[in-house]
Every structure is written in C-alpha cells, then in structure tokens.
Design a protein around this motif. Structure first.
Motif, short mmCIF file in Angstrom:
data_model
loop_
_atom_site.label_atom_id
_atom_site.label_comp_id
_atom_site.label_asym_id
_atom_site.label_seq_id
_atom_site.Cartn_x
_atom_site.Cartn_y
_atom_site.Cartn_z
N VAL A 148 0.84 -1.20 0.00
CA VAL A 148 0.00 0.00 0.00
C VAL A 148 0.87 1.25 0.00
O VAL A 148 2.00 1.22 0.48
CB VAL A 148 -0.91 0.02 1.25
CG1 VAL A 148 -1.92 -1.10 1.20
CG2 VAL A 148 -0.07 -0.05 2.51
N PRO A 149 0.32 2.35 -0.54
CA PRO A 149 1.07 3.60 -0.51
C PRO A 149 0.88 4.31 0.83
O PRO A 149 -0.24 4.35 1.35
CB PRO A 149 0.41 4.42 -1.64
CG PRO A 149 -0.99 3.91 -1.70
CD PRO A 149 -0.96 2.48 -1.25
N THR A 150 1.96 4.81 1.38
CA THR A 150 1.84 5.63 2.59
C THR A 150 2.70 6.87 2.37
O THR A 150 3.40 6.95 1.36
CB THR A 150 2.37 4.90 3.84
OG1 THR A 150 3.80 4.84 3.74
CG2 THR A 150 1.82 3.49 3.95
N ALA A 151 2.65 7.77 3.32
CA ALA A 151 3.46 8.99 3.18
C ALA A 151 4.94 8.64 3.09
O ALA A 151 5.73 9.37 2.50
CB ALA A 151 3.21 9.91 4.38
N GLY A 184 6.15 6.16 1.47
CA GLY A 184 6.39 5.30 0.31
C GLY A 184 5.55 4.04 0.38
O GLY A 184 4.61 3.95 1.18
N LEU A 185 5.92 3.06 -0.44
CA LEU A 185 5.14 1.82 -0.47
C LEU A 185 5.48 0.98 0.76
O LEU A 185 6.63 0.91 1.17
CB LEU A 185 5.45 1.03 -1.74
CG LEU A 185 5.10 1.75 -3.05
CD1 LEU A 185 5.46 0.87 -4.25
CD2 LEU A 185 3.63 2.14 -3.10
N ARG A 200 -6.43 5.56 1.13
CA ARG A 200 -5.18 5.16 0.46
C ARG A 200 -4.87 3.70 0.68
O ARG A 200 -4.51 2.99 -0.24
CB ARG A 200 -4.02 5.98 1.02
CG ARG A 200 -3.89 7.31 0.38
CD ARG A 200 -2.43 7.67 0.14
NE ARG A 200 -2.39 9.00 -0.41
CZ ARG A 200 -1.83 10.03 0.22
NH1 ARG A 200 -1.24 9.85 1.38
NH2 ARG A 200 -1.85 11.22 -0.32
N GLY A 251 -5.09 1.17 -2.33
CA GLY A 251 -3.81 0.56 -2.66
C GLY A 251 -3.87 -0.95 -2.55
O GLY A 251 -3.36 -1.68 -3.41
#
Lengths: 1253, 147
Positions: A1013-1016, A1018-1019, A1098, A1102
């Motif tokens: 998943v995308p997070t602040a 990065g992946l 997100r 994601g």
C-alpha cells in the motif's frame, strides 16, 4: 505516670461560695460529668473546657478549644503555667490550688518521682484552640475557619445579606439566573453602582459574603458567552480587587471558600448542615447541576469535621502513649472517611432518576468552567485547594508533591489563610505512623492501613474520586466549552485528552505513603463444615477464620478477598509438564516480589522462590489470556495460536498448554532454566485475591474475631471442541478453602486475607426500611450478616438451595425468634419447604421450586414498594430475580421504569458473581457491523468489552457513573474506557456487566493475506488483518464522535438556567450549539477527513485496486473546498456568533438564529451517521468474504470509502442550501472556522486552573 | 577474541564511479548483502547495500502520483526504473559515514554494534585502508560453532 494530687479551692463567683476538692492530675475541667473531670456547672463553660496537668514539675493549664476561653489572672491563655498564687478562671468559677497537707507553695508527689516532661497536647489541638479563640475575639473568621465543632467550615453560618449600603449587590446577586437565558447579564453588571469597599463601609464580617458575590459576578461576566469579553467592567473589577486584597489575595480570584465553604445557606436555620437543608448562597445559573455539585462538595467538607477532630485526638493519644485511645481515634477517622466517601460523596448522582441528579452535560457547559480563573495567574478553587485534603495528607505524612497535581496542590496551599496553614503544619509535628510502626501491635497496624485504604485505596476516597472524575472529564472534554478545553483540546477527538488528565490523577495517589507493614490480614481456619450434595458430587463449605487481634473492622455486606494456593496435584502436574523437580530457584519479578510479601512466612526481601512454591502461588488455572499470548509469542505454536484466536484459552490450564507446546517441539525447560525474561515469574502472574461475601456481623465499632464464609465448590468439564479437550476442572479458590476447612493438616495455616468494602450492599440508614432479600446457593452468605445485624424490623429473605441440608440456619432461626424476619426457601432437589416452629426452621412437605416461582406466587408488591431490595447470587440468578420482580410490578406500573426507579432510589443492591459460564465458541456470534448499528442513539445500545458484546439498554439506567459515560462507548469497543476505571479488575462489577452479555464478537480469518500500500513514507507492506483493524478503528471513531455529538447537542433541551423553560432554545443555549458546530468542524470532521478517512482511502485503494487513481480522495476534498456552499458552512459559526453578540449587546434575537442552530446540530449528527453507514458496508464486505475480500469485494471496499466522502460533500451542499433558505448569507470575508483564534487554555473542567501551573 | 581473528580478509569491493549494473552483478555473484566501496586511491569510502539498490527502484509516494497514481502505475514504475538506474553511477547510493572497527577491537564490541545498529556486516578499517569485514555470520561461526 505518678499519681499527682493537688488541693483546689473553687469559688463560684455568682453564688459566692467556695469549696475545696482534691484532684488527681491530669484532670479535665468542664461542664460534662465523667471520670477524670472536675465538673463546673455553667453554660459558659465548655463540655471539655481545659486540662490541668503536671509538666516538668509545674501545674499547667491547657485550653481545649473552649467556647469562652480560659483565663489566668484575667489573661486569656491557651497553655500556661499556673502557680499557687495564680487565679484560674473558667466561666463563673475561680480556681486556686495548693498541695494537699503542705505549704501553699509546694507540690507534693504521691507515688514515684515525676516522669520526664513531655507535652500531652498536640500542636494541632493548640492551633485549633487558638483559632477558635481568635476568631471569637475578633468577631470574624478572616484568618481561616477552624473549630472543633465545624472543622474547616465557618462557625457562624454565611451572612444572608450585606449592610444596607451594599444592597445593590445583594439584589443583582439574587437575579443572576434570570439574566442568563436572554444574555442580559453583562449589561446589568456594567450598570452596577461602584460601592465603597473600605473597612468603614464594608465591615470585616461582611467580607466573605461580598467576596463570594463579587467573585460570582466576575465569573458570570466572563463566562456568559462562549467567547470571553476583553475585560471586566470597573463596577465589578474594582470592588472585587479591593475585597480580594482585604482577604489577603494577591490577585482578585475565586477561592475554594468563595465557591464552596461560604456559598451555602440553611433552609431551616435550626436544621442540620446537610444537602436537603441547604441552598446556594449565591446561585449563578440556578440549575440543578450547580446546586448539587457545590452543595454536595460543601456537605462532603462538613462531613469530614469528625475526621479532623479524630486526627487531633489520635495525635494527643500518641503523645500520651495511650494505645487504646490511638486505636479508638483511628477508628473514628476510618468511620468518618467511610461515611463521607460512601454516603455523602455518592450524592453527586449522574442518574437522571436520582433524587440529586447531576447532569454531566449541563455541568460541563456551565458549572465545570466556573472555577477557571478570570485573572491570569490567579489561583483556582480546584479540588487540590480543598483544605481537608491537605490536613489529611499531613496527618498521613504525605512527603511527595512532585507530580503536576501535587505541584498545583502546593501552590494553592500557599494561598491558605493563617489558621489553615498553621493547622496543616501542626498536624505534621506528631507522627501517628511512627507510633503505630513502633508499637508492633497488629490491630493498630490493621486500623492504620484501613485508614490509608479508606483514603487512598481503589475503593477509598481517592479511588472513587478518580473514577467519578474520569466520567465527568470524559463528558466534559467531549461536550465541553472552548474556554476550558481550548489549547488542550485543539487536538483531535481521538486524542483522548481526558486519559492524560486521568493519568495525572493516578500519579498523585502514588505520592502518599504506603501501608505500614504488609497490607494483609492473616486468618487461621478454625471451623469448617462440608455439606456434600446428595447427588452430582457438588458441595458447599461453611468456614470460619480466626483473625483476632488484627484490627479487622467490617460491615455486613462487605467482601473478603482470599489469596488462594494451588493444590499439590496441580503443582505436580505442572512440574511434570515443565520437566522440572520443583527445587529449581526462580528469580522473582517486581510484581511477584510484591505478591510474595502478602504470603504468611515470607519476609519483605524474598527475591527467588523454588519453582514448586512459585507454582503454588501462581495463577495457572484456568489459562489467562495474557499468559496464553505471551506463551504464543515465545513458542510460535500454531496449535496454541488457533486456541487464542478462538478465545478458547480459558478451557486450558498451564500444564496442558505446556504439554501441547512440548508436543509441538517447544523446549519447556526454557521457562525455568533459560533466560530470566522467559522465566515463569515473568510469564505467569501471581494469584490475586478472590472475593467472597462475608457471612456474619460484628458489633458496631468492635473488631472481628472470626470471619465466616460460605463457599460453593466449583467444578466443571472443559469443552470437547476443535480448540480444547474435555477434562475435569476445578475452581482454584473454592477448592483451596475446602482444603483449609476440612484437612486437619492446615490447622495452623495462615491465610492471606483482605477486607473489601461493599458500599453498595449495605443495611439502610433508616432501620424502619423493610428488607427484601433474594439469594441462591452460596449467595446466601452476606445475608447471614445483614440479618444478624438487623433489629426486629420487617425483613424477608428468599433463599434458593438444592436441599435444606445446604443451609446453615442458626442465624436465621435466631432472627426469626427475635421477630420481624421471615425466611422463604425454594428447594430445587427436594420436595420440601422450611417452616418456622417458634424456635427453628424445620422441613415440612412441599414441592420443588426456584426463587422466581416463589416471587410469582407471593406477589410481594407491598413490600417491594418500600423495601430495600438485595440480590446475591450468580448472574443468571440475578437476571431471573429482576425479571420476576418486573412481573410483580407489571400489573401496577411500567416494569422497566420500576426497576430503574429502584436503582435511582438506591433501593436495589446487587452482589453478583460469575462462575464458569461456558466458553467463547458457545452462544451467539456477533459482527462488528451489527455492533455499530447500536450506538447511543439506538433503541438498544450495545457495547463490546474484551471481545464480548453487552446489551446496555438496562445497564445505562443502572450505571452508578451515569448514562453518558456508558452511552459514549456504545456501538463500539469500550474496553479501554472500561479498563481505565479498573472495572475489569473488580470481579463484582465485571459480574454485573455479565447480566447483560448477549454474545461474542466473531474473529475474522484472514489467512496471512497481505498486500502493498502507498503511505506517506512510500510503499509499505500491510497485512489484511491490519487493514481490517484500520477499518474497525475508523468506524469506531466515527461512532464515538456521533455519541459525543448527540450528548453535546442534547444540551439544547436541558434546564441550563434556572427560571427558563428547558425546551426553549434561549440565546444563551443557542450559542453553545454554534460553538458545538465550530468544534464539530475543527476537532471532529477536519481530523477525520484529513487524517483517518484519507488514510483509510489510500490503504484500501492501494490494497484492493491496481487501477484506481490514488489522488481521488484528495481531489474530492480539494474540489469540495472550492464550492460556495463549503465557504458558507465554514463561515457560519463566525456569522452566528456575531448575531449572538448583537443579542448580548441588547439587540433583538434575529428570527433565523434558533432555527439555524437547530439545523447545524441536526446536520452534524446526520453526517456522522451517514459516514458510519457508508463504512459499515465495507465492514460487511470483510465479514462476508474474509481472506478473499480483495478478490471478491475489493471494489466494494473502495466504494464504501468513497461513499463516506460523498456523504461529506452532500452535507456541505445540503447545509448551505438550508442556511440560505433561512435567509442566512455568510459574507465572504468571514474567516474559515479552522482559522478562527482559539482562546488560551484556562484550565481543566471541574478542576479550575491549568494543571501545569 | 579480537576482530582480526575472525574477519574475512577478502571482502567484495567496488570503486566509486562504477555503475549500478556493475554493483548488481557483484552483489549477485558474491552473495553478500554489502559491497565495500573504495575510491580511485584504494581508500575506504563506505558501503553499498543491496537494500539501498532495491529502495532506489521502489517509487516514493510522489513518484507513484507522478506516474499515474494507481498501484498498477507504481508496479510498472518499479520495472522501468531498473533500466533507468542501471547506467547511473553508484555514488549517490553509497553510505559514506559507515561504522567501522579496527582489527584489534574485541569481538563483543562488534556484536553489539551489529545488533544495535541493525547492520549485517562491519568494515575493518585502519587509517583509511580496508583490511576486511566482520559479518554476523563470522561472529556466529567464531563464537558459537566451536563452543
């Protein structure tokens, strides 16, 4: 001490006669009769007026706090040497002394030489006596209220009016509550005449009243509107400053005295200083919350007066080295503390049906803010300013004040009047603790520890205060006003600020001294009787424990904590499973060291135990969930993992779990031979006290010699299931007590015991109140005590038992013979009943029955209407009795309301316990999606605690802490809040909740699925389990917000200001809706959107969809912010505040104000319920598809979050249209609500000042 | 036991200025997780970790958003970046402030550093000259294998 005699000539100045008496020193001079007293019959002489004693060879007189003073040669003295030529005067009597049979100027000693001199009057008593005299001579109490009779409250009741010249203040004070609703108050105060505050115009004795009135004016002016004014008007500020200065305050401020101690008047001047006979001296809002909160606090302070007196007595007794009197005085301290905390304090009753209902929402919006200082840097009238706390802390020798609350405490004590400061300091000069420690008497130690426990314990003053404060704080932070929750609550809803405050309160308790020696009582089994069931192998044991000489005081209804030990068989099995001999030494953790101290025969410094002993004291049956999880972490065993997942660990015991692990290849010897962090002491907790109701009573004020218990054997077979095997299991504590009772080997065993008070299972104060009692099985135990302590008044006991032989009838025979008592038995395994033949209850023919059958047959309505009702038994029994009572009520009244009324009137007393009640795979399985449909607003609110789901519909009405705190946690997982207030650790509370259990939350299976998943940052890797957790947390957060918001807007329909119709939305209340809306946007919605929902979007997009544009949520929000509707809604709070401001300055309320406020409230609530509904569909998808959710319903999950955003867009559009229809157009220039300035944090609700002063 | 007793004396090395493709080859052939990096004068510069190589390929959030903003785009970018990165010099990926030990340091010191700093391999350096490396495996072998 030697016998010292003097000859005294007593002259009655009125009659002129002189008589001579020989007196043995020390002697008390006073009006009362009694040993050691010289009686002086004159109303001017106090009952214990003064004491004559020998100090260093001289005769010394000490005034004992007399009303009219003691004079030596016409000088008033506190303590003075009296020579043979001096004249001592008390009232109309003059006294001169000489030695008997000797010259006038010599003292002779009869007996041995005099002991070395030591003072026998404590410094605290001298301070009290001095204060009483000074206050009397001065004619006012400006140096501080202090007297034996009234403690730290004014001896003279507060003045009912100021001098005629200041009538204008009295008049405005009387009409404050009427000036709130329409927001007229400030203009009235601005137009006050400026009155003279010089001593000539305003005499000293009127200062306190003036201070209370002016302080109330200032705070009313300041807090009338949700936004504070820029300054106080001169007509208030100038006189308030002047009066404050005359009272010795550096800054004008509202003191504890202004707000509580001097803010009451008696309805009947001859009546008692008690809640029912008091009104506020200067009501502000004139609402119920204000009246109850202030007056109960005041009565609480009043009720501590005997405690203060007893503390001084105890210190005197220590100086006289009189152990008996130290004990008696400590007992008075104990009784006083218990009465204050268990009778007076609970009058702060958040139950809406209660006689003294204190509405927490109204409190939070009005009263809760009143103490926050108006002037920067001024001290606040918070609880830490209460002088009694300082006095008791001094007496109990609190040494630490380092915590935030402790520092605030010290700071506030710096503002005490002279007498209080001296009194607190004087109380530190004599150490009762050291005396108790050095005398080595177990009974004194027991008493001293009981006093500490009554003050600091979980069920004592500080413990109850913390729980009660937690409820008020949670409500106050959720619905509170900007002024109190500004800086600290500019944070988000989920920050749970009140938890931090609660943590501070917990820290303060740790700053007090620990118990003297070990906080435990040791009891020796003296008599046991085992009654075996005719069939089925069950048994009941009646057991007596000898606790003589240890200062054990208990009341009927109290419980006994017993620290059990495991039997040899279980210990051996566990040792075999561990492949150990039992002689291995295990190093103890801190928790274990504390626990071992409580066992007889172990010293304080034990830091290792042989494995065998450790297992004897350890909680190893059944398996605790935390232990199971720790073992799982150590072993990574798949089999144990499945058991834990199914919440079936309680079907296991340590030894068979160890065998399971061993079979899977785990090296069990690690647990005793390996690293210390893996050792059994770190893994398994020590046994804790198990509670049993005490069966028996002692004479009031006398310590118990023996304690009686009725113990029902617990045995069951664990479930044969996919997660456990069928085995015979035994209750640890019941079988331990059975061994102690029946096996002669244990004759000299010393059991570790602890009295646990049960303030909600007590005989009524009014002995004429009839009792209606219901018991089943060992639930009969407390009624032995209640019935024995009961006088010959109507009392009916229904007992359910298997056979007549299960019952121990001696107490009941005796009570029936005395009269008034009736016993009804329902026997379930025997066709018989018991009837009273004048001396004993004997079996006669009858039919099998259960208690509810008898209730139905007897229809005890007349008794039920007036009696105090007691139920003791297992949860299912309690439920069946309450249902049966409802059936009795049904033909006459609404049965549910009837039971709720019983609770509100404190007429339903429950002592409920659980026994083995099946396992987690039985019964109804419930889903999170169902739980969230049962929030506070639902017809049937549910709450989840530790994986179980409870229907709170009835419990809401029964909860001692009021409905709000329960409702706040409905429709979600309330485990955190529940454990915060230690409910899980209190078996009796846990069991009561058990009455409402409806099922278990199903645990979903995700089979180790994961995604990226995308997070602040990065992946990132994310397990499906964690994704679901995020969903559940988010939906619980929204439900919690919804609960809080509903409570908040509910204020609109409360009686907030005295004379106004509760249903009318006055401008005063309307502004709170505006402020609530502002907070909804800033603290609730913005955080939810920017943080929680955006993250959920997100992660979900994601995880579930490769082809969804991850910017969608940001774009939706950005587009929303560009709409005209959005700007209208964001600016409307400022717009409406302007309208409120116009009203406040004397304008007419615009017709749109009230409907606009109502519209905001309704739409805010609606939005949260729409978001819940949207997210719920995602939860449903998880529940339907579990590990296959991505493949089967990925798009549905994404759509569910999108629906939540759509709901927000719709909300802004709808609200903008609605406002426009009301003719409200917000000018584009008004600031966004999030940019509006928030005033500085003034302090904490109910607490006055900010904590970190 | 001292570092010199257990260190591997012939570590896999690469020089600054080499390209990423060369680094990937060396990592794959030598089967170590870290390459020691030397400059043109054979002075020790730092380390190149395979983690950092991989990380250079995974797009950050802005990268994902710039590439089309779906997860499919994110996965595509990963593959494309390989082609793009392969010809670049390794220099920006080199960890220059590496923790080093000397040959006469006690092994226990190394063990603590390995654990606390989450490192798998520590260079042994004296006056800028690389003498070898000590890895977790070296420590295990030296201390436990013969225990």
């Amino acid at each position: 001490m030697p016998d010292v005699r003097i000859l005294v000539a007593i002259t009655d100045l009125v009659g002129g006669r002189t008589a001579e008496r020989t007196l043995l020193l020390p002697v008390v001079l006073g009006r009362q009769d009694g040993a050691g007293t010289l009686t002086l019959p004159d109303p001017e002489v106090s009952r214990s007026h003064a004491r004559l004693e020998l100090v260093e060879g001289e005769v010394v007189v000490t005034d004992l706090g007399s009303s009219n003073g003691t004079r030596v040669n016409d000088e008033v003295v506190t303590r003075h040497v009296v020579g043979p030529t001096d004249v001592l005067r008390l009232g109309r009597f003059e006294l001169r002394w000489r030695a008997p049979g000797a010259q006038r100027d010599a003292v002779t000693f009869v007996g041995t030489a005099p002991a070395p001199a030591r003072p026998t009057v404590s410094p605290a008593r001298v301070v009290v006596a001095t204060a009483e005299r000074t206050n009397r001579v001065q004619g006012h109490e400006l140096d501080g209220f202090l007297s034996t009779e009234f403690g730290l409250l004014p001896a003279a009741p507060p003045l009912l009016s100021l001098p005629e010249s200041h009538a204008a203040w009295d008049e405005v004070a009387a009409e404050l509550p009427r000036r709130y609703g329409g927001l007229h108050l400030r203009r009235v105060l601005e137009n006050l005449p400026e009155l003279d505050t010089s001593p000539d115009a305003l005499p000293d004795d009127a200062l306190y009243r003036a201070s209370t009135i002016l302080g109330t004016f200032a705070h009313a002016y300041q807090y009338l509107t949700t936004d504070p004014p820029s300054a106080l008007p001169p007509a208030v500020l100038r006189p308030w400053t002047a009066v404050s200065t005359r009272l010795g305050k550096e800054l004008p401020s509202m003191s504890y005295t202004d707000l509580f101690l001097y803010n009451w008047r008696l309805r009947d001047p001859a009546g008692p200083r008690a809640l029912d006979n008091m009104e506020l001296l200067v009501p502000n809002w004139g609402n119920g919350a204000e009246r109850i909160f202030y007056l109960v606090t005041t009565e609480f302070a009043m009720s501590l007066t005997p405690v203060l007196a007893a503390m001084v007595d105890a210190q005197d007794a220590v100086l006289r080295e009189d152990e008996t009197e130290v004990g008696e005085a400590l007992l008075r301290v104990l009784d006083g503390l218990r009465a204050a905390t268990q009778v007076i304090y609970p009058q702060l009753d958040p139950n809406p049906r209660g006689r003294h209902f204190l509405d927490q929402v109204v409190w939070a919006k009005t009263v809760g803010t009143a103490g926050v200082p108006v002037v920067d840097g001024a001290p606040s009238p918070s609880g830490t300013a209460q002088p009694h706390v300082h006095a008791i802390d001094a007496f109990l020798e609190r040494a630490e004040y380092g915590s935030l609350v402790g520092r605030q405490s010290t700071y506030l004590a710096g503002h005490f009047p002279r007498h209080w400061t001296e009194f607190v300091a004087a109380l530190r000069e004599v150490s009762v603790r050291t005396f108790v420690e050095q005398r080595g008497r177990a009974d004194l130690r027991g008493l001293y520890n009981a006093v500490l426990d009554a003050y600091l314990g979980d069920r004592g003053w500080m413990g109850l205060h913390r729980i009660k404060a937690y409820g008020f704080l949670e409500v106050a932070f959720k619905v509170g006003r900007q002024v109190t929750t500004g800086a600290r609550f500019t944070g988000l809803f989920k920050d749970r600020t009140w938890d931090a405050v609660d943590g501070e309160l917990a820290l303060v308790r740790e700053e007090r001294r620990p118990p003297v020696g070990r906080p435990v009582v040791f009891g020796r089994p003296v008599r046991g009787r085992l009654l075996a069931d005719a069939e089925g192998g069950g048994w009941t044991c009646h057991l007596q424990l000898d606790v003589s000489g240890q200062g054990v005081y208990h009341l009927p209804g109290d419980r006994l904590g017993v620290l059990p030990e495991n039997d040899d068989d279980l210990v051996e099995r566990t040792l075999r499973a561990l492949q150990a001999t039992g002689d291995e030494l295990v190093p103890l953790t801190e928790r274990w060291r504390q626990a071992v101290r409580l066992r007889a025969g172990f010293s304080d410094d034990v830091d290792v135990l042989p494995l065998r002993t450790l297992l004897r004291f350890a909680r190893i049956r059944p398996m605790d969930r935390p232990v199971a999880k720790r073992l799982l972490a150590l072993s990574a065993s798949g089999a144990l993992g499945r058991v834990v997942d199914a919440r079936m660990e309680d079907q296991w015991e340590l030894w068979d779990v160890l065998n399971l692990l061993h079979a899977g290849g785990f090296d069990v010897t690690r647990l005793w031979a390996g690293h210390v962090e893996e050792s059994l002491a770190a893994l398994v907790p020590p046994e804790t006290f198990r509670l049993y109701s005490l069966a028996g009573a002692t004479k009031p004020g006398e310590p118990a010699e023996t304690l009686s218990l009725v113990v029902r054997g617990l045995g069951y077979t664990s479930a044969r299931s996919a997660f456990s095997t069928a085995r015979e299991r035994r209750g640890t504590a019941s079988h331990f007590l059975r061994r102690m009772a029946t096996d002669p080997r244990h004759r000299n065993k010393r059991l570790s015991l602890r009295i646990v008070p049960a303030p909600r299972f007590r005989l009524p104060d009014d002995p004429d109140t009839p009792l209606l009692m219901f018991a089943a099985g060992s639930g009969v135990a407390p009624f032995h005590g209640l019935v024995a302590a009961r006088e010959e008044r109507p009392a009916v006991l229904y007992v359910g038992a298997r056979t007549a032989g299960d019952l121990d009838l001696a107490d009941f025979d005796a009570a029936a013979a005395r009269g008034g008592f009736t016993l009804h038995t329902a026997l379930s395994r025997e066709d018989a009943t018991l009837t009273f033949d004048g001396t004993a209850h004997t079996p006669s023919a009858g039919t099998r029955a259960r208690v509810p059958d008898l209730i139905a047959a007897h229809d005890p309505w007349d008794l039920l209407r007036t009696a105090r009702v007691y139920v003791c038994g297992r949860t299912d029994f309690a439920v069946s009795v309450i249902e049966a009572l409802k059936e009795v009520a049904r033909p006459r009244t609404d049965p549910d309301e009837f039971v709720r009324g019983l609770v509100a009137e404190d007429r339903l007393q429950l002592d409920v316990f659980t026994t083995y009640g099946g396992h987690a795979q039985q019964g109804r399985m419930l889903e999170v999606s169902e739980l969230v449909r049962h929030p506070a607003t639902a017809a049937a609110p549910w709450m989840a605690v530790s994986g179980k789901v409870y229907d709170m519909t009835e419990f809401v009405h029964l909860h001692v802490g009021g409905p709000h705190i329960v409702l706040n946690n409905c429709g979600l997982d309330g485990t955190d809040a529940y454990q915060r207030v230690l409910h899980h650790a209190h078996a009796e509370i846990d069991a009561q909740l058990g009455m409402y259990e409806i099922g278990t939350l199903r645990r979903l299976r995700f089979g180790g699925r994961w995604g990226v998943v995308p997070t602040a940052e990065g992946l990132r890797f994310l397990s499906l389990d964690d994704l679901f957790t995020t969903w559940v947390r988010t939906i619980y957060l929204v439900v919690g917000m919804q609960n809080a918001l509903v409570a908040d807007v509910g204020f609109a329909d409360r009686a907030a200001t005295g004379p106004d119709d509760p249903g009318e939305l006055t401008p005063y209340k309307a502004q709170f809706l505006v402020e609530g809306h502002r907070r909804f946007l800033v603290s609730y919605l913005d955080g939810l959107l920017d943080d929680d929902l955006r993250t959920l979007w997100r992660l979900t997009a994601g995880y579930c969809a490769d082809d969804v544009d991850l910017r969608t949520a940001d774009r939706t929000l950005a587009a929303l912010a560009e709409t005209a509707g959005y700007r209208q809604v964001r600016g409307v709070a400022a717009h409406l505040k302007d309208l409120v401001g116009q009203v406040e300055r004397g304008g007419r309320a615009p017709s749109a104000l009230v409907p606009a406020c109502r519209l905001l409230a309704a739409e805010d609530v609606r939005l949260l319920s729409e978001i819940t509904l949207a997210l719920r569909d995602g939860i449903l998808a998880f529940e339907e598809h579990e590990e296959a959710v991505r493949e089967a319903a990925g798009a549905r999950l994404v759509a569910a979050v999108e629906a939540a955003f759509t709901a927000v867009t719709g909300y802004y559009a709808r609200l903008a249209t609605g406002l426009a229809e009301l003719g409200i157009v917000v000018s584009e220039g008004l600031p966004d609500v999030a940019d509006a300035p928030v005033p500085e944090d003034g302090g904490l609700p109910g607490h006055g000042g900010a904590l970190d002063r | 036991m001292l570092v010199r007793d257990v260190m591997s004396a012939f570590p896999a090395v690469i020089r600054t200025g080499a390209d990423v493709r060369r680094a990937a080859e060396l990592l794959s052939v030598s089967e170590v997780g870290h390459l020691m990096v030397l400059d043109a004068d054979d002075r020790f510069v730092g380390q190149l970790a395979e983690d950092d190589l991989i990380r250079a390929l995974v797009p950050d959030l802005d990268g994902v958003l710039a590439a089309g903003a779906t997860m499919a785009d994110a996965f595509r970018v990963f593959a494309e970046r390989g082609r793009e990165v392969a010809d670049r010099p390794i220099d920006p990926l080199v960890r220059r402030e590496a923790v080093t030990v000397g040959p006469d340091d006690p092994l226990a010191k190394v063990a603590v550093a390995l654990l606390d700093r989450g490192m798998r391999r520590i260079p042994v350096v004296v006056d800028g000259t690389l003498l070898g490396t000590v890895s977790r495996a070296d420590v295990c072998r030296a201390v436990l294998y013969h225990a």
